[in-house]
Design a protein around this motif. Structure first.
Motif, short mmCIF file in Angstrom:
data_model
loop_
_atom_site.label_atom_id
_atom_site.label_comp_id
_atom_site.label_asym_id
_atom_site.label_seq_id
_atom_site.Cartn_x
_atom_site.Cartn_y
_atom_site.Cartn_z
N ILE A 1 0.84 -1.21 0.00
CA ILE A 1 0.00 0.00 0.00
C ILE A 1 0.87 1.26 0.00
CG2 ILE A 1 -1.80 1.28 1.22
CD1 ILE A 1 -2.74 -1.43 2.38
N PHE A 2 1.74 1.37 1.01
CA PHE A 2 2.63 2.53 1.11
C PHE A 2 4.08 2.05 1.17
CE2 PHE A 2 -1.07 4.37 3.61
CZ PHE A 2 -1.52 5.15 2.57
N GLY A 3 4.99 2.88 0.68
CA GLY A 3 6.42 2.58 0.74
C GLY A 3 7.12 3.40 1.80
N ALA B 1 -7.22 3.60 2.39
CA ALA B 1 -5.98 2.98 2.83
C ALA B 1 -6.07 2.57 4.30
CB ALA B 1 -4.80 3.94 2.63
N ARG B 2 -6.64 3.43 5.12
CA ARG B 2 -6.81 3.11 6.53
C ARG B 2 -7.74 1.91 6.71
NH1 ARG B 2 -5.71 6.37 10.92
NH2 ARG B 2 -6.57 5.61 12.91
N GLY C 1 1.97 2.42 6.74
CA GLY C 1 1.58 3.23 7.89
C GLY C 1 2.72 3.52 8.82
N LEU C 2 3.78 2.69 8.76
CA LEU C 2 4.94 2.86 9.64
C LEU C 2 5.91 3.86 9.02
CD1 LEU C 2 5.61 1.38 12.34
CD2 LEU C 2 7.14 -0.09 11.03
N ASN C 3 6.38 4.81 9.83
CA ASN C 3 7.36 5.78 9.35
C ASN C 3 8.71 5.07 9.24
OD1 ASN C 3 9.58 7.84 9.68
ND2 ASN C 3 7.83 9.23 9.64
N ASP D 1 0.42 5.96 13.44
CA ASP D 1 -0.93 6.07 14.00
C ASP D 1 -1.58 4.68 13.94
OD1 ASP D 1 -3.47 7.26 14.80
OD2 ASP D 1 -4.04 6.97 12.71
N ILE D 2 -1.51 4.09 12.76
CA ILE D 2 -1.96 2.72 12.53
C ILE D 2 -1.07 2.16 11.43
CG2 ILE D 2 -3.68 3.46 10.83
CD1 ILE D 2 -5.42 1.11 11.69
N ALA D 3 -0.79 0.86 11.51
CA ALA D 3 0.07 0.25 10.50
C ALA D 3 -0.29 -1.21 10.33
CB ALA D 3 1.54 0.38 10.89
#
Length: 495
Positions: free
Chosen positions: A117-119, A130-131, A152-154, A161-163
């Motif tokens: 979903i996210f990189g 996405a959430r 979701g993870l930095n 916030d959520i991952a």
């Protein structure tokens, strides 16, 4: 040591690799092959794809899975695609790989879900579809594979916030600091990195492994005695925080970590409560007032006579006298000094420039709140940029900073080391005291590289904690359980 990078370092290195002849399409295929080779594929596979290059890795992976006869379906969170990602998406369409928009099918139909979903470039909090997808993935019961970083993870600081909670995360190119810091351990199960041929441009951080630490411990000869391995002095304790057992255990930690002799320098009024718990160590009584140690230069000199290391601050109380003791040691000794707990609080309230004018090697061991006081940065800022702020502080004051957390950052202001050992059960009273004892014991016997010594202390403390938790569980674990496993942890380094 394993290289670890920031997102910016990874981004620059990726661009450099592409500019020097390796296309983004080729790198995307290598990433997909790395993910494919890292997982035992079975059943139905759903690949949840967002809109960036992370989704492109998912499209390329779908092609590889389909070529190998794995029942695969793309779960599309939208119609946005990066140019390289679009290249592989069209190939998926050409070979009739199944796809559906998110929400059309429940995710619990899949045996494996791949999170694309996210990189690593994602910051902030997931919103909208996405959430919803992240929440549903976490509820699905499927085996979850995250591509590069859990969505979701930095990827720099490990906060979220959520991952997505993964069973395995397959890092692409080089591990990122966000795989270890902040909340990362609560979301990442197993982690594996795959090299896809990206050379790192800027200086990386370093993840400590057991084999990096063997040289911290000098070879033990039969023709030796307790003095060979060093005396260490531990200064702490007051009426309010007598912590008799903790202080005794602190001395025991120094001995289990290899020091020849551990001396407890404590307030005279609490010596009676500490003595029953002392067998192998010695006690030196210091004058006190209202149960708190008074500064007396002659007594400090006697307490440190012959010492090769000193740890100050554990349960000593936040009093002006503590600052005087620290200041005196910094000005008059050349041995490594570990400052923890109330010693850190005393520094934060005083003139911290004394750290810059010393012959000592200074090791500071703050947790987040203590570092907030020392650095004058709010905890929120520290969580946002832990490595940058730790480096800046260590460089400014000329110290070795050991910033405690779920994973520990150790830096001298130039090099950065990450120690990912430790566990939830260590969130209990006395864990920091145990670490200080281990550090004092290591520094008493080893003077080769004090930054590496600090890494070794954090590694042994964390590994011993993990071993203890495996036996007693996280709920009932005590710091004394960690102490009992120090020898086993050291044997992982020095068999």
């Amino acid at each position: 040591m394993i290289n670890v990078v920031s997102c910016e370092n990874m981004r620059k290195s990726d661009v450099h690799t592409i500019e020097n002849g390796t296309s983004g399409i080729e790198l995307m295929w290598r990433a997909a092959m790395g993910i494919y080779n890292s997982v035992s594929w079975h059943g139905r596979v759903g690949i949840a794809c967002g809109g960036g290059n992370n989704a492109g890795d998912g499209y390329a992976l779908a092609l590889i899975l389909a070529q190998n006869g794995i029942d695969t379906e793309l779960i599309l969170l939208g119609d946005k695609r990066s140019p390289d990602g679009d290249y592989y998406y069209k190939k998926c369409v050409d070979v009739s790989i199944k796809s559906c928009l998110y929400g059309k099918k429940p995710l619990d139909e899949y045996d494996i879900i791949v999170d694309c979903i996210f990189g690593t470039g994602f910051v902030g909090a997931p919103r909208g579809v996405a959430r919803e997808a992240i929440e549903e993935i976490n509820k699905s019961g499927a085996y979850v594979v995250s591509a590069d970083i859990n969505s979701g993870l930095n990827a720099d600081n490990g906060m979220c916030d959520i991952a997505v909670k993964s069973d395995i995360t397959v890092s692409i190119g080089t591990l990122k600091s966000g795989h270890f810091l902040g909340r990362a351990k609560d979301f990442i199960g197993e982690i594996k990195n795959v090299d896809i041929g990206i050379d790192i441009l800027d200086k990386p951080y370093h993840l400590i492994e057991a084999e990096d630490l063997y040289r911290v411990f000098p070879k033990r000869n039969n023709f030796s005695n307790k003095g060979t391995y060093g005396y260490t002095t531990l200064i702490g304790g007051c009426n309010e925080y007598s912590g008799a057992i903790k202080l005794a255990n602190l001395a025991l930690c120094a001995l289990k970590a290899g020091a020849g002799v551990s001396r407890l320098a404590i307030a005279r009024s609490i010596s009676h409560s500490v003595m029953p718990y002392i067998l192998e160590s010695t006690i030196y009584e210091l004058d006190d007032e209202n149960g708190a140690i008074k500064f007396n230069a002659d007594q400090i000199d006697e307490a440190l006579r012959g010492a090769r290391s000193v740890a100050i601050g554990m349960g000593i109380g936040s009093v002006a006298q503590t600052y005087e003791i620290i200041s005196y040691v910094l000005k008059n000794y050349e041995i490594p000094i570990i400052i923890d707990a109330d010693g850190l609080n005393a520094l934060a309230k005083g003139d911290m420039s004394i750290l810059k004018d010393t012959r000592c090697t200074v090791i500071l061991t703050p947790h987040l709140k203590e570092f907030e006081r020392l650095s004058k940065n709010k905890i929120e800022s520290v969580l946002e940029s832990p490595i940058e702020l730790a480096k800046k502080f260590a460089l400014e004051y000329g110290v070795i900073l050991l910033l405690k957390g779920a994973s520990t950052i150790v830096t001298d202001g130039t090099e950065v080391y990450i120690v990912d050992r430790g566990c939830a059960g260590m969130a209990t009273a006395g864990s920091g005291d145990v670490l200080s004892g281990i550090l004092a014991g290591i520094c008493a016997q080893s003077g080769e590289n004090y930054t590496l010594n600090a890494c070794a202390g954090a590694f042994i403390n964390g590994l011993a904690g993990e071993m203890a938790q495996n036996e007693v569980g996280s709920v009932s674990m005590l710091s004394s359980d960690t102490i009992s496993k120090i020898p086993s942890a050291i044997k992982k380094i020095v068999p």
